[in-house]
Write a protein that holds these residues in place. Structure first.
Motif, PDB file in Angstrom:
ATOM      1  N   ASP A   4       0.698  -1.177   0.091  1.00  0.00           N
ATOM      2  CA  ASP A   4       0.112  -0.217   0.033  1.00  0.00           C
ATOM      3  C   ASP A   4       0.820   1.403  -0.053  1.00  0.00           C
ATOM      4  O   ASP A   4       0.547   2.317  -0.840  1.00  0.00           O
ATOM      5  CB  ASP A   4      -0.974  -0.174   1.148  1.00  0.00           C
ATOM      6  N   LEU A   5       1.956   1.252   0.769  1.00  0.00           N
ATOM      7  CA  LEU A   5       2.829   2.122   0.954  1.00  0.00           C
ATOM      8  C   LEU A   5       3.396   2.682  -0.409  1.00  0.00           C
ATOM      9  O   LEU A   5       3.414   3.633  -0.868  1.00  0.00           O
ATOM     10  CB  LEU A   5       3.740   2.028   2.005  1.00  0.00           C
ATOM     11  N   ILE A   6       4.132   1.757  -1.065  1.00  0.00           N
ATOM     12  CA  ILE A   6       4.737   1.647  -2.301  1.00  0.00           C
ATOM     13  C   ILE A   6       3.822   2.183  -3.375  1.00  0.00           C
ATOM     14  O   ILE A   6       3.989   3.145  -4.210  1.00  0.00           O
ATOM     15  CB  ILE A   6       5.373   0.470  -2.619  1.00  0.00           C
ATOM     16  N   GLY A   7       2.453   1.658  -3.396  1.00  0.00           N
ATOM     17  CA  GLY A   7       1.574   1.951  -4.176  1.00  0.00           C
ATOM     18  C   GLY A   7       0.985   3.522  -4.232  1.00  0.00           C
ATOM     19  O   GLY A   7       0.986   3.998  -5.267  1.00  0.00           O
ATOM     20  N   ARG A   8       0.993   4.151  -3.126  1.00  0.00           N
ATOM     21  CA  ARG A   8       0.577   5.451  -2.772  1.00  0.00           C
ATOM     22  C   ARG A   8       1.874   6.212  -3.095  1.00  0.00           C
ATOM     23  O   ARG A   8       1.433   7.268  -3.866  1.00  0.00           O
ATOM     24  CB  ARG A   8       0.248   5.491  -1.359  1.00  0.00           C
ATOM     25  N   VAL A   9       2.858   5.946  -2.919  1.00  0.00           N
ATOM     26  CA  VAL A   9       4.146   6.896  -3.337  1.00  0.00           C
ATOM     27  C   VAL A   9       4.071   6.809  -4.614  1.00  0.00           C
ATOM     28  O   VAL A   9       4.212   8.076  -5.143  1.00  0.00           O
ATOM     29  CB  VAL A   9       5.304   6.347  -2.542  1.00  0.00           C
ATOM     30  N   GLN A  10       4.015   5.658  -5.302  1.00  0.00           N
ATOM     31  CA  GLN A  10       4.111   5.867  -6.954  1.00  0.00           C
ATOM     32  C   GLN A  10       2.977   6.462  -7.481  1.00  0.00           C
ATOM     33  O   GLN A  10       3.320   7.286  -8.338  1.00  0.00           O
ATOM     34  CB  GLN A  10       3.918   4.176  -7.442  1.00  0.00           C
ATOM     35  N   GLY A  11       1.851   6.402  -7.164  1.00  0.00           N
ATOM     36  CA  GLY A  11       0.559   7.103  -7.408  1.00  0.00           C
ATOM     37  C   GLY A  11       0.755   8.614  -7.185  1.00  0.00           C
ATOM     38  O   GLY A  11       0.474   9.269  -8.280  1.00  0.00           O
ATOM     39  N   LEU A  12       1.200   8.800  -6.171  1.00  0.00           N
ATOM     40  CA  LEU A  12       1.478  10.498  -5.866  1.00  0.00           C
ATOM     41  C   LEU A  12       2.524  11.116  -6.674  1.00  0.00           C
ATOM     42  O   LEU A  12       2.417  12.312  -7.149  1.00  0.00           O
ATOM     43  CB  LEU A  12       1.795  10.725  -4.511  1.00  0.00           C
ATOM     44  N   GLU A  26     -11.336   7.883   0.042  1.00  0.00           N
ATOM     45  CA  GLU A  26     -11.261   6.992   1.295  1.00  0.00           C
ATOM     46  C   GLU A  26     -11.589   7.871   2.349  1.00  0.00           C
ATOM     47  O   GLU A  26     -11.157   8.909   2.955  1.00  0.00           O
ATOM     48  CB  GLU A  26      -9.582   6.984   1.134  1.00  0.00           C
ATOM     49  N   THR A  27     -11.789   6.767   3.409  1.00  0.00           N
ATOM     50  CA  THR A  27     -11.897   7.227   4.939  1.00  0.00           C
ATOM     51  C   THR A  27     -10.529   6.910   5.519  1.00  0.00           C
ATOM     52  O   THR A  27      -9.763   5.863   5.240  1.00  0.00           O
ATOM     53  CB  THR A  27     -12.876   6.367   5.609  1.00  0.00           C
ATOM     54  N   VAL A  28     -10.044   7.773   6.449  1.00  0.00           N
ATOM     55  CA  VAL A  28      -8.763   7.772   6.984  1.00  0.00           C
ATOM     56  C   VAL A  28      -8.541   7.045   8.599  1.00  0.00           C
ATOM     57  O   VAL A  28      -9.689   7.386   9.165  1.00  0.00           O
ATOM     58  CB  VAL A  28      -8.250   9.053   7.111  1.00  0.00           C
ATOM     59  N   ASP A  29      -7.938   6.209   8.681  1.00  0.00           N
ATOM     60  CA  ASP A  29      -7.740   5.566  10.070  1.00  0.00           C
ATOM     61  C   ASP A  29      -6.425   6.408  10.601  1.00  0.00           C
ATOM     62  O   ASP A  29      -5.327   6.211   9.922  1.00  0.00           O
ATOM     63  CB  ASP A  29      -7.497   4.176   9.986  1.00  0.00           C
ATOM     64  N   THR A  30      -6.377   7.274  11.077  1.00  0.00           N
ATOM     65  CA  THR A  30      -5.417   8.351  11.780  1.00  0.00           C
ATOM     66  C   THR A  30      -4.117   7.414  11.965  1.00  0.00           C
ATOM     67  O   THR A  30      -2.776   7.511  11.655  1.00  0.00           O
ATOM     68  CB  THR A  30      -5.690   9.015  12.783  1.00  0.00           C
ATOM     69  N   GLN A  31      -4.204   6.210  12.857  1.00  0.00           N
ATOM     70  CA  GLN A  31      -3.101   5.448  13.451  1.00  0.00           C
ATOM     71  C   GLN A  31      -2.376   5.025  12.334  1.00  0.00           C
ATOM     72  O   GLN A  31      -1.255   4.710  12.028  1.00  0.00           O
ATOM     73  CB  GLN A  31      -3.461   4.517  14.575  1.00  0.00           C
ATOM     74  N   LYS A  32      -3.297   4.255  11.330  1.00  0.00           N
ATOM     75  CA  LYS A  32      -2.802   3.452  10.101  1.00  0.00           C
ATOM     76  C   LYS A  32      -1.761   4.419   9.345  1.00  0.00           C
ATOM     77  O   LYS A  32      -1.119   4.157   8.722  1.00  0.00           O
ATOM     78  CB  LYS A  32      -3.872   2.669   9.183  1.00  0.00           C
ATOM     79  N   LEU A  33      -2.824   5.868   9.046  1.00  0.00           N
ATOM     80  CA  LEU A  33      -1.978   6.721   8.188  1.00  0.00           C
ATOM     81  C   LEU A  33      -0.709   7.059   8.562  1.00  0.00           C
ATOM     82  O   LEU A  33       0.200   7.066   7.871  1.00  0.00           O
ATOM     83  CB  LEU A  33      -3.005   8.060   8.076  1.00  0.00           C
ATOM     84  N   ILE A  34      -0.630   7.207  10.092  1.00  0.00           N
ATOM     85  CA  ILE A  34       0.633   8.039  10.880  1.00  0.00           C
ATOM     86  C   ILE A  34       1.698   6.765  10.554  1.00  0.00           C
ATOM     87  O   ILE A  34       2.933   6.809  10.425  1.00  0.00           O
ATOM     88  CB  ILE A  34       0.365   8.360  12.153  1.00  0.00           C
ATOM     89  N   LEU A  35       1.239   5.410  11.232  1.00  0.00           N
ATOM     90  CA  LEU A  35       2.394   4.358  11.360  1.00  0.00           C
ATOM     91  C   LEU A  35       2.828   3.745   9.935  1.00  0.00           C
ATOM     92  O   LEU A  35       3.846   3.380  10.043  1.00  0.00           O
ATOM     93  CB  LEU A  35       1.772   3.295  12.482  1.00  0.00           C
ATOM     94  N   GLY A  36       1.659   3.547   9.228  1.00  0.00           N
ATOM     95  CA  GLY A  36       1.646   3.039   8.103  1.00  0.00           C
ATOM     96  C   GLY A  36       2.316   3.881   6.645  1.00  0.00           C
ATOM     97  O   GLY A  36       2.861   3.260   5.837  1.00  0.00           O
ATOM     98  N   TYR A  37       2.284   4.980   6.807  1.00  0.00           N
ATOM     99  CA  TYR A  37       2.546   5.957   5.796  1.00  0.00           C
ATOM    100  C   TYR A  37       3.610   6.995   6.195  1.00  0.00           C
ATOM    101  O   TYR A  37       4.767   7.204   5.584  1.00  0.00           O
ATOM    102  CB  TYR A  37       1.356   6.712   5.056  1.00  0.00           C
ATOM    103  N   VAL A  38       3.177   7.730   7.079  1.00  0.00           N
ATOM    104  CA  VAL A  38       3.789   8.898   7.510  1.00  0.00           C
ATOM    105  C   VAL A  38       5.297   8.247   8.026  1.00  0.00           C
ATOM    106  O   VAL A  38       6.356   9.195   7.835  1.00  0.00           O
ATOM    107  CB  VAL A  38       3.023  10.245   8.252  1.00  0.00           C
TER     108      VAL A  38
END
Length: 194
Positions: A4-12, A26-38
């Motif tokens: 998911d991380l690689i796909g999102r980076v590539q997409g952006l 998309e709906t955002v899960d703050t914890q997943k967004l911060i720990l899994g992406y940011v």
């Protein structure tokens, strides 16, 4: 999650307008967004800025100056934590400014903008592995600004005539916050020779 991380980076990076459209729905899960992406992306410049100078040093007049791990580690931790803090601060700013510019007030959408627009700057942080190439991080920063100009209007939905001003004001506030945070880092960064 890595996929998911690689796909999102590539997409952006490759097709930002289409990727922001996906993000908008998309709906955002703050914890997943911060720990899994940011956090993984914010770690890139922090780690590269730690390892690069230790291996290659900073160019000097006679020879390269090589700082120690103990000198750089506090700054790397500080920079990593502040990158995450910046995401939250910028999201609050974006959301607080929304009504002023006729945009929707939506903290989740603002958090997505704040979390995704620095993507190119974080990824380009890899150039800090070789301190002489660190200047190339400017390219990532410029592209991240483009991501902000595409993403903020798409997610926060201001009227078309106010979108640019809203984005610029949000950016100016982000820059002021970044300057304050970077100034505070001088308190954490050990001084050479001490």
């Amino acid at each position: 999650m890595t996929q998911d991380l690689i796909g999102r980076v590539q997409g952006l990076l490759m097709s930002p307008k289409a990727e922001w459209d996906k993000i908008d729905g998309e709906t955002v899960d703050t914890q997943k967004l911060i720990l899994g992406y940011v956090a993984p992306l914010a770690a890139i410049p922090a780690i590269a800025g730690l390892i690069g100078p230790i291996i290659f040093g900073y160019p000097g007049l006679a020879e390269a100056y090589k700082p120690t791990m103990g000198m750089l580690f506090p700054a790397a931790i500080y920079n990593f934590i502040m990158a995450i803090v910046m995401v939250f601060l910028i999201s609050f700013v974006i959301n607080a400014l929304a009504p002023t510019f006729g945009a929707q007030s939506n903290q989740q959408q603002a958090l997505k903008v704040a979390a995704y627009w620095p993507t190119a700057a974080w990824v380009s942080g890899v150039f800090m592995l070789i301190p002489m190439l660190g200047i190339l991080t400017v390219v990532g920063l410029v592209y991240s600004l483009y991501l902000l100009f595409v993403g903020l209007p798409k997610l926060m939905k201001p009227p078309a005539d106010k979108a640019t001003v809203y984005t610029i004001v949000s950016l100016v506030v982000a820059v002021v916050v970044a300057i304050v945070i970077n100034s505070l880092s001088l308190l954490v960064m050990p001084k050479p020779g001490l």
